[in-house]
Motif scaffolding. Structure first.
Motif, PDB file in Angstrom:
ATOM      1  N   ASN A  33       1.009  -1.147  -0.072  1.00 37.87           N
ATOM      2  CA  ASN A  33       0.040  -0.026   0.009  1.00 37.87           C
ATOM      3  C   ASN A  33       0.907   1.314   0.024  1.00 37.87           C
ATOM      4  O   ASN A  33       1.314   1.637  -1.119  1.00 37.87           O
ATOM      5  CB  ASN A  33      -0.898   0.090   1.126  1.00 37.87           C
ATOM      6  CG  ASN A  33      -0.267  -0.634   2.423  1.00 37.87           C
ATOM      7  OD1 ASN A  33       0.533   0.313   2.923  1.00 37.87           O
ATOM      8  ND2 ASN A  33      -1.117  -1.487   3.066  1.00 37.87           N
ATOM      9  N   GLY A  92      -3.242   0.073  -3.998  1.00 38.77           N
ATOM     10  CA  GLY A  92      -3.153  -0.444  -2.729  1.00 38.77           C
ATOM     11  C   GLY A  92      -3.671   0.335  -1.613  1.00 38.77           C
ATOM     12  O   GLY A  92      -4.068  -0.061  -0.462  1.00 38.77           O
ATOM     13  N   GLU A  94      -7.202   0.657  -1.073  1.00 39.72           N
ATOM     14  CA  GLU A  94      -7.559  -0.706  -0.642  1.00 39.72           C
ATOM     15  C   GLU A  94      -7.471  -0.842   1.007  1.00 39.72           C
ATOM     16  O   GLU A  94      -8.222  -1.291   1.490  1.00 39.72           O
ATOM     17  CB  GLU A  94      -6.808  -1.831  -1.464  1.00 39.72           C
ATOM     18  CG  GLU A  94      -7.483  -3.210  -1.291  1.00 39.72           C
ATOM     19  CD  GLU A  94      -6.721  -4.404  -1.873  1.00 39.72           C
ATOM     20  OE1 GLU A  94      -7.409  -5.142  -2.308  1.00 39.72           O
ATOM     21  OE2 GLU A  94      -5.524  -4.079  -1.896  1.00 39.72           O
TER      22      GLU A  94
END
Length: 360
Positions: A178, A218, A221
């Protein structure tokens, strides 16, 4: 010497800002609104903080949050020693001071949230005998780019690890890249504290470029992954505050608006016909100038969308989150580039003369 076609660069060099004409960033001014009321907590003006530069606060059942009002870390006091989470250089030996403020127990374990020096660059203050726990990728990166102030992890994992120390359980989880490769979630289920560094900063919109994150898809997410946890306290690694679940949801709402605006900007300005119009408007011999105008058009469109949008409680973002008026343009650029680079394209150029418009 500068080319004759380049504008001369004049400099305003003061103690507080270095300014250049034409090609540099302008100085942010006093016409921006102040940060939201209540953003700066009482400890910020306390005698202790002003003198020593740190604040430590128990969140619940031996789990402590430590801050320099710019960088955050944490530690847990157990029956068999202290588990430290990160060691930012801006805290440095103040991490030790904060621990000594509340316990005589030694530090036995250190958890690295990720490999970046701004969060673990003072880990050597804990000495050579501590167990250092991190994701395997974090160890790989520290082996590739060694730093004696960031000692190598002694225990690594791939997906999940439960660290049990002196009756305290910490659940470590890696859900994929991420902010950077190897950045992990650290959850204390007994205390209901979640640590996830460089994703969201409660009370503010985070630092520019989505906290300089590497994988923006990411990173988005990770917002949903954070909200999947059952937590009462959130440690994000930056700024003035730990957060509550509702404060974290507010940050997620802000970045949803950034994504919404950036998506609309790409659909409008990254069409092949719009791109050609913008890029060539400065002349075929100034393609980089035209390209800057193209990117800036999308960033400005996104910034206006976010800053003029009425939010869920009827206020504007600068009234709810610190940094909105200065950082949104950087988030806008980062997110729109993420859309262009990481997300599926709806179409592409077709062969033949005068092909249909497509997104570039």
């Amino acid at each position: 010497m500068c080319q004759s076609s380049q504008k001369p660069i004049s400099v305003d060099h003061t103690s507080s800002f270095y300014a250049i004409d034409h090609y540099g960033f302008p100085r942010a001014g006093a016409d921006d609104p102040a940060d939201p009321e209540g953003y700066y907590p009482p400890y910020f003006q306390s005698e202790h903080f002003q003198k020593y530069g740190y604040h430590v606060e128990e969140l619940r059942d031996g789990f402590y949050w430590v801050t320099s009002a710019g960088y955050d870390a944490a530690f847990v006091v157990t029956e068999r020693g202290v588990v430290a989470i990160d060691a930012p250089p801006t805290l440095g030996e103040n991490m030790l001071a904060a621990i000594e403020d509340v316990t005589d127990q030694p530090v036995t374990h250190v958890i690295y949230s990720h490999w970046h020096a701004d969060h673990i660059g003072a880990a050597s203050v804990f000495g050579p005998d501590v167990e250092i726990v991190a994701h395997r990728i974090t160890k790989d990166l520290l082996e590739r780019f060694p730093d004696p102030k960031r000692p190598l992890p002694t225990t690594t994992f791939e997906d999940d690890l439960v660290l049990e120390v002196g009756g305290v359980s910490l659940q470590l989880s890696y859900k994929g890249e991420n902010h950077c490769p190897g950045n992990i979630f650290i959850y204390a289920p007994q205390q209901k504290v979640l640590t996830a560094v460089d994703i969201l900063s409660p009370g503010s919109v985070t630092f520019m470029h989505c906290d300089a994150s590497q994988n923006i898809s990411g990173w988005y997410e990770a917002h949903a992954q954070i909200l999947d946890y059952d937590f009462d306290f959130f440690v994000g690694g930056h700024h003035m505050h730990y957060g509550t679940y509702e404060q974290v949801k507010l940050c997620v709402e802000y970045f949803a608006d950034v994504l919404e605006g950036a998506t609309a900007a790409v659909e409008r300005f990254s069409r092949s016909d719009a791109l050609v119009d913008i890029v060539t408007s400065t002349g075929w011999n100034r393609m980089f100038v035209g390209t800057e105008n193209w990117i800036n058009s999308m960033a400005n469109y996104t910034t206006r969308h976010v800053l003029e949008k009425t939010t869920s409680n009827g206020q504007l973002w600068w009234e709810r989150l610190a940094g909105a008026t200065t950082q949104t343009k950087y988030h806008a650029y980062t997110v729109l580039e993420s859309i262009r680079l990481e997300r599926p394209r709806p179409d592409y150029r077709l062969r033949g003369e005068n092909p249909p418009v497509f997104l570039t």
